[in-house]
Design an enzyme around this catalytic site. Structure first.
Site, short mmCIF file in Angstrom:
data_model
loop_
_atom_site.label_atom_id
_atom_site.label_comp_id
_atom_site.label_asym_id
_atom_site.label_seq_id
_atom_site.Cartn_x
_atom_site.Cartn_y
_atom_site.Cartn_z
N ASP A 111 4.19 1.46 -2.86
CA ASP A 111 4.12 2.00 -4.21
C ASP A 111 5.55 2.03 -4.79
O ASP A 111 6.26 1.03 -4.74
CB ASP A 111 3.43 3.37 -4.17
CG ASP A 111 3.24 4.04 -5.51
OD1 ASP A 111 2.29 3.69 -6.22
OD2 ASP A 111 4.04 4.93 -5.84
N HIS A 293 -5.54 1.92 -2.88
CA HIS A 293 -4.09 1.95 -3.06
C HIS A 293 -3.33 2.46 -1.84
O HIS A 293 -2.22 2.00 -1.56
CB HIS A 293 -3.76 2.84 -4.27
CG HIS A 293 -2.30 2.93 -4.58
ND1 HIS A 293 -1.57 1.85 -5.01
CD2 HIS A 293 -1.42 3.98 -4.50
CE1 HIS A 293 -0.32 2.23 -5.21
NE2 HIS A 293 -0.20 3.50 -4.90
#
Length: 319
Positions: A111, A293
């Site tokens: 991320d 994610h």
């Protein structure tokens, strides 16, 4: 939900002074000195995100260094927004290598941590020997600064833009009930949903019923909740508020990442995958998982296998 880990098994932190701040650093495998690997978390995350990877990397022979980066946990949280640009964030990692006496290291980022690792590799290429990024591909630097571009394409309510244009608004919502926000955010197997008007992250924080399934056990989630209750969310959000500044800071660097690189994608991740990654990262390998994610938490064994096998191949070729 049963925990795969016991939070008390995670390494004890040390506060280390680097680059004008103190970083809370979790370290394991010092017996493997000389083979450093630095793990860089994203937002709103912690070094604890790597709890499944640390034992596997130590077993593979690495000296594992996992900081809570500036703005997170017990690490310093400078007041100035500009203290969170990629120059500062990359500088923290360079200074961390200096602290341990390492010329270079392998860096893994997820991320926003991946954004920092990509930027570090461009700003200080001699300090990075291999790059592993999860979720976020190489950030191509287009003709418009990133936040300006996002505002033009995605609108002022897009959360990257909102964080910058309405400072303090989202921070206050998240700080009001960290447990609810983090519970709602850290999910897996979420059903597809149509985009809605408004600021998605604020709506998520206020939602009374989360979608999908919990990503982590109650005890693991409690580590996040107790940490963010103390630190708040502003430090991490300030990383977003520097995106246009970062765009300018990266104007004159070599945009090509020459190091061997691995990117892990979750095919159900909302983050877009790169179409022309090899143009900027010619020595890249891509691996896809049926995941959302939070790849390293949702697919820990598969992530560990992919990373350690790739490292083993590249360590052999570089030896």
């Amino acid at each position: 939900m049963k925990s795969l880990t016991n939070p008390t098994d995670f390494p004890e932190p040390t506060l280390i002074a680097v680059n004008g701040v103190e970083l809370e650093v979790f370290e394991a495998g010092r017996q493997n000195a000389g083979r450093p690997i630095v793990l860089c978390h994203g937002w709103p995350d912690l070094a604890f995100t790597w709890r499944h990877q640390v034992p596997a990397l130590v077993a593979a022979g690495y000296h594992v260094i996992a900081p809570n980066q500036r703005g997170y946990g017990k690490s310093s949280r400078p007041a100035e927004v500009t203290a969170y640009d990629v120059e500062h964030l990359a500088g923290d990692l360079v200074a961390l290598l200096d602290h341990y006496g390492y010329e270079d290291a392998t860096f893994i980022g997820h991320d926003w941590g991946a954004m920092v690792v990509w930027s570090l590799t461009m700003l200080h290429p001699q300090r990075v020997n291999k790059v592993i990024c999860l979720s976020l591909p190489y950030p191509v630097r287009g003709e418009m600064p990133w936040l300006e571009f996002m505002e033009a394409v995605l609108g002022s309510d897009y959360y990257f833009v909102h964080f910058d244009r309405q400072p303090g608004v989202a921070d206050a919502v998240f700080d009001e009930n960290p447990a609810q926000f983090l519970r709602n955010l850290y999910r897996k197997n979420e059903p597809p949903k149509e985009p809605q008007p408004g600021m998605a992250m604020i709506d998520l924080a206020r939602a009374e019923t989360p979608l999908g399934e919990p990503l982590m056990s109650d005890s693991d989630l409690a580590v996040y909740v107790s940490t963010f209750e103390k630190s708040g969310f502003t430090g991490g959000i300030n990383w977003y508020r520097n995106l246009d500044r970062d765009w300018h800071l990266l104007a004159d660097v070599d945009p090509i990442v020459h190091q061997p690189a691995l990117i892990l994608y979750g095919d159900r991740d909302a983050v877009a995958q790169a179409e022309n990654l090899a143009k900027f990262v010619p020595n890249v390998e891509e691996i896809h998982f049926d995941s959302g994610h939070w790849i390293q938490q949702e697919k820990p064994e598969e992530t560990n296998r992919a990373i350690t096998q790739w490292l083993e191949r590249h360590d052999t070729t570089q030896a």
